[in-house]
Design a protein around this motif. Structure first.
Motif, PDB file in Angstrom:
ATOM      1  N   ILE A   1      -0.102  77.858  44.520  1.00 18.04           N
ATOM      2  CA  ILE A   1      -1.136  78.297  43.566  1.00 18.04           C
ATOM      3  C   ILE A   1      -2.374  77.428  43.696  1.00 18.04           C
ATOM      4  O   ILE A   1      -3.505  77.927  43.736  1.00 18.04           O
ATOM      5  CB  ILE A   1      -0.588  78.256  42.120  1.00 18.04           C
ATOM      6  N   ASP A   2      -2.164  76.117  43.773  1.00 20.75           N
ATOM      7  CA  ASP A   2      -3.302  75.202  43.898  1.00 20.75           C
ATOM      8  C   ASP A   2      -4.063  75.433  45.198  1.00 20.75           C
ATOM      9  O   ASP A   2      -5.304  75.398  45.216  1.00 20.75           O
ATOM     10  CB  ASP A   2      -2.816  73.750  43.828  1.00 20.75           C
ATOM     11  N   ALA A   3      -3.333  75.662  46.282  1.00 20.55           N
ATOM     12  CA  ALA A   3      -3.989  75.895  47.582  1.00 20.55           C
ATOM     13  C   ALA A   3      -4.827  77.163  47.545  1.00 20.55           C
ATOM     14  O   ALA A   3      -5.976  77.188  48.019  1.00 20.55           O
ATOM     15  CB  ALA A   3      -2.943  75.983  48.686  1.00 20.55           C
ATOM     16  N   ILE A   4      -4.282  78.222  46.961  1.00 18.21           N
ATOM     17  CA  ILE A   4      -5.040  79.477  46.852  1.00 18.21           C
ATOM     18  C   ILE A   4      -6.266  79.276  45.982  1.00 18.21           C
ATOM     19  O   ILE A   4      -7.364  79.750  46.295  1.00 18.21           O
ATOM     20  CB  ILE A   4      -4.140  80.594  46.284  1.00 18.21           C
ATOM     21  N   GLY A   5      -6.088  78.534  44.885  1.00 19.30           N
ATOM     22  CA  GLY A   5      -7.220  78.277  43.993  1.00 19.30           C
ATOM     23  C   GLY A   5      -8.347  77.537  44.690  1.00 19.30           C
ATOM     24  O   GLY A   5      -9.530  77.840  44.473  1.00 19.30           O
ATOM     25  N   GLU A   6      -7.994  76.581  45.545  1.00 15.13           N
ATOM     26  CA  GLU A   6      -9.024  75.831  46.278  1.00 15.13           C
ATOM     27  C   GLU A   6      -9.775  76.738  47.256  1.00 15.13           C
ATOM     28  O   GLU A   6     -10.989  76.627  47.416  1.00 15.13           O
ATOM     29  CB  GLU A   6      -8.377  74.672  47.033  1.00 15.13           C
ATOM     30  N   VAL A   7      -9.030  77.631  47.890  1.00 16.15           N
ATOM     31  CA  VAL A   7      -9.647  78.515  48.887  1.00 16.15           C
ATOM     32  C   VAL A   7     -10.573  79.544  48.231  1.00 16.15           C
ATOM     33  O   VAL A   7     -11.679  79.802  48.705  1.00 16.15           O
ATOM     34  CB  VAL A   7      -8.560  79.223  49.723  1.00 16.15           C
ATOM     35  N   VAL A   8     -10.119  80.135  47.139  1.00 14.38           N
ATOM     36  CA  VAL A   8     -10.915  81.196  46.504  1.00 14.38           C
ATOM     37  C   VAL A   8     -11.886  80.665  45.458  1.00 14.38           C
ATOM     38  O   VAL A   8     -12.746  81.400  44.966  1.00 14.38           O
ATOM     39  CB  VAL A   8      -9.995  82.266  45.865  1.00 14.38           C
ATOM     40  N   GLY A   9     -11.746  79.397  45.097  1.00 10.32           N
ATOM     41  CA  GLY A   9     -12.669  78.821  44.126  1.00 10.32           C
ATOM     42  C   GLY A   9     -12.496  79.346  42.721  1.00 10.32           C
ATOM     43  O   GLY A   9     -13.453  79.412  41.951  1.00 10.32           O
ATOM     44  N   ARG A  10     -11.262  79.710  42.365  1.00  9.57           N
ATOM     45  CA  ARG A  10     -10.996  80.225  41.021  1.00  9.57           C
ATOM     46  C   ARG A  10      -9.768  79.551  40.441  1.00  9.57           C
ATOM     47  O   ARG A  10      -8.904  79.076  41.168  1.00  9.57           O
ATOM     48  CB  ARG A  10     -10.773  81.743  41.051  1.00  9.57           C
ATOM     49  N   LYS A  11      -9.705  79.529  39.109  1.00 10.31           N
ATOM     50  CA  LYS A  11      -8.547  78.931  38.444  1.00 10.31           C
ATOM     51  C   LYS A  11      -7.468  79.999  38.228  1.00 10.31           C
ATOM     52  O   LYS A  11      -7.780  81.146  37.911  1.00 10.31           O
ATOM     53  CB  LYS A  11      -8.961  78.336  37.098  1.00 10.31           C
ATOM     54  N   PRO A  12      -6.198  79.619  38.387  1.00  6.47           N
ATOM     55  CA  PRO A  12      -5.116  80.585  38.158  1.00  6.47           C
ATOM     56  C   PRO A  12      -4.983  80.919  36.676  1.00  6.47           C
ATOM     57  O   PRO A  12      -5.374  80.145  35.803  1.00  6.47           O
ATOM     58  CB  PRO A  12      -3.875  79.850  38.676  1.00  6.47           C
ATOM     59  N   ARG A  13      -4.398  82.051  36.402  1.00  4.21           N
ATOM     60  CA  ARG A  13      -4.257  82.498  35.023  1.00  4.21           C
ATOM     61  C   ARG A  13      -3.156  81.743  34.272  1.00  4.21           C
ATOM     62  O   ARG A  13      -3.159  81.678  33.049  1.00  4.21           O
ATOM     63  CB  ARG A  13      -3.960  84.002  35.006  1.00  4.21           C
ATOM     64  N   LYS A  14      -2.197  81.211  35.002  1.00  8.25           N
ATOM     65  CA  LYS A  14      -1.074  80.474  34.403  1.00  8.25           C
ATOM     66  C   LYS A  14      -0.376  81.316  33.322  1.00  8.25           C
ATOM     67  O   LYS A  14      -0.100  80.866  32.215  1.00  8.25           O
ATOM     68  CB  LYS A  14      -1.555  79.154  33.789  1.00  8.25           C
ATOM     69  N   GLU A  15      -0.093  82.555  33.684  1.00 12.47           N
ATOM     70  CA  GLU A  15       0.556  83.486  32.763  1.00 12.47           C
ATOM     71  C   GLU A  15       1.910  83.878  33.337  1.00 12.47           C
ATOM     72  O   GLU A  15       2.011  84.282  34.497  1.00 12.47           O
ATOM     73  CB  GLU A  15      -0.309  84.728  32.573  1.00 12.47           C
ATOM     74  N   ALA A  16       2.936  83.757  32.543  1.00 13.56           N
ATOM     75  CA  ALA A  16       4.293  84.015  33.024  1.00 13.56           C
ATOM     76  C   ALA A  16       4.520  85.501  33.291  1.00 13.56           C
ATOM     77  O   ALA A  16       3.992  86.364  32.594  1.00 13.56           O
ATOM     78  CB  ALA A  16       5.319  83.525  31.998  1.00 13.56           C
ATOM     79  N   GLY A  17       5.328  85.783  34.325  1.00 17.55           N
ATOM     80  CA  GLY A  17       5.786  87.147  34.583  1.00 17.55           C
ATOM     81  C   GLY A  17       4.753  88.114  35.106  1.00 17.55           C
ATOM     82  O   GLY A  17       4.948  89.325  35.024  1.00 17.55           O
ATOM     83  N   LEU A  18       3.643  87.630  35.677  1.00 20.95           N
ATOM     84  CA  LEU A  18       2.599  88.544  36.123  1.00 20.95           C
ATOM     85  C   LEU A  18       3.069  89.453  37.247  1.00 20.95           C
ATOM     86  O   LEU A  18       2.704  90.618  37.296  1.00 20.95           O
ATOM     87  CB  LEU A  18       1.361  87.756  36.590  1.00 20.95           C
ATOM     88  N   ILE A  19       3.877  88.921  38.170  1.00 17.75           N
ATOM     89  CA  ILE A  19       4.315  89.763  39.295  1.00 17.75           C
ATOM     90  C   ILE A  19       5.170  90.914  38.786  1.00 17.75           C
ATOM     91  O   ILE A  19       5.088  92.031  39.303  1.00 17.75           O
ATOM     92  CB  ILE A  19       5.066  88.934  40.353  1.00 17.75           C
ATOM     93  N   ARG A  20       5.966  90.653  37.753  1.00 12.63           N
ATOM     94  CA  ARG A  20       6.765  91.734  37.192  1.00 12.63           C
ATOM     95  C   ARG A  20       5.880  92.784  36.554  1.00 12.63           C
ATOM     96  O   ARG A  20       6.103  93.989  36.706  1.00 12.63           O
ATOM     97  CB  ARG A  20       7.744  91.166  36.154  1.00 12.63           C
TER      98      ARG A  20
END
Length: 276
Positions: free
Chosen positions: A98-117
């Motif tokens: 998550i941190d690596a993706i955030g650095e690449v895209v320049g955005r903060k993750p939502r940190k919300e449980a169960g999003l993929i579901r």
């Protein structure tokens, strides 16, 4: 009680969602070891500290690795602190990526449980709606009328099918029924609430042009009764009279794109505030 021998281990997989991802990763890691007794135990839907406390108390009696896919910082911190007190190994399977993706895209993750579901549920709901639209297109099976979220009625070439597919991609189940003077309307139309039926009509001159183009595309002459003005006027009159009997809203689609008509339908049926 003594812990099991060092040639055995249990990987506890804790997740704030289903936990399938973490368990698959754990199994892949275990497969790299030839000898010994290894197993995984999955603990899904971790939403409270008390759950973590109980699981770790149980784990104290075993040679254990705690793998987790928990994104809520408060729960992660509690898990790490309690596991450290018990000298347990922990592996955070999500945060590094998550941190690596955030650095690449320049955005903060939502940190919300169960999003993929939630995304999966939304995707399968859309697939179901599209399949519904195909199955109950053009009045092929009138049983769909009662099961539909929206029922479109109108004469031929009033965009019923394109609208059905467009609305299906909004996760709505749509059935459409062609109105033909010589064919009695299905009884089901009078057995559903009028508020979920939408009538589609159009300018006869515009419809004449559309039908002539349709005949040409089929390699037929444009003098067929299907495209004659007398026939078109008869169909439109019949359809609009039936729509009045149904007491349903009527939309003139003459100069409207499918997206525009769909927007009107969603507003009429109060889907405008839904998240699609």
């Amino acid at each position: 009680m003594e812990k099991e021998s060092k040639n055995s281990a249990v990987v506890y997989v804790l997740s704030d969602s289903i936990g399938e991802t973490g368990q698959q990763v754990a199994k892949a890691a275990i497969s790299q070891f030839d000898a010994g007794k290894y197993e995984t135990r999955r603990y899904p839907y971790i939403t409270e500290k008390e759950q973590i406390r109980d699981i770790l108390e149980e784990a104290r009696e075993e040679n254990v690795v705690i793998a987790y896919t928990i994104v809520i910082d408060e729960l992660k911190d509690f898990l790490e602190e309690r596991a450290s007190e018990y000298n347990m190994k922990t592996v955070d399977l999500m945060t590094p990526l998550i941190d690596a993706i955030g650095e690449v895209v320049g955005r903060k993750p939502r940190k919300e449980a169960g999003l993929i579901r939630k995304l999966d549920e939304k995707y399968f709901k859309k697939v179901e709606a599209v399949e519904f639209a195909v199955k109950y297109d053009d009045g092929k099976d009138t049983r769909g009328i009662k099961r539909a979220d929206i029922v479109l009625v109108g004469v031929s070439r009033t965009s019923k099918t394109p609208l059905s597919m467009y609305l299906a991609h909004k996760n709505l189940k749509v059935a459409n029924v062609p109105l033909v003077p010589e064919v009695p309307p299905p009884d089901e139309l009078f057995e559903v609430e009028p508020k979920k039926i939408i009538g589609l009509t159009t300018n006869p001159i515009k419809l004449n042009e559309v039908r002539q183009e349709r005949l040409k595309a089929l390699g037929l002459g444009d003098s067929a009764n299907y495209a004659s003005m007398d026939r078109i006027l008869k169909e439109i009159e019949y359809a609009e009279n039936l729509m009045k009997r149904l007491e349903c809203p009527i939309i003139d689609v003459s100069n409207k794109a499918v997206e525009e008509t769909a927007g009107i339908i969603l507003e009429i049926l109060q889907y405008k505030n839904e998240e699609f």
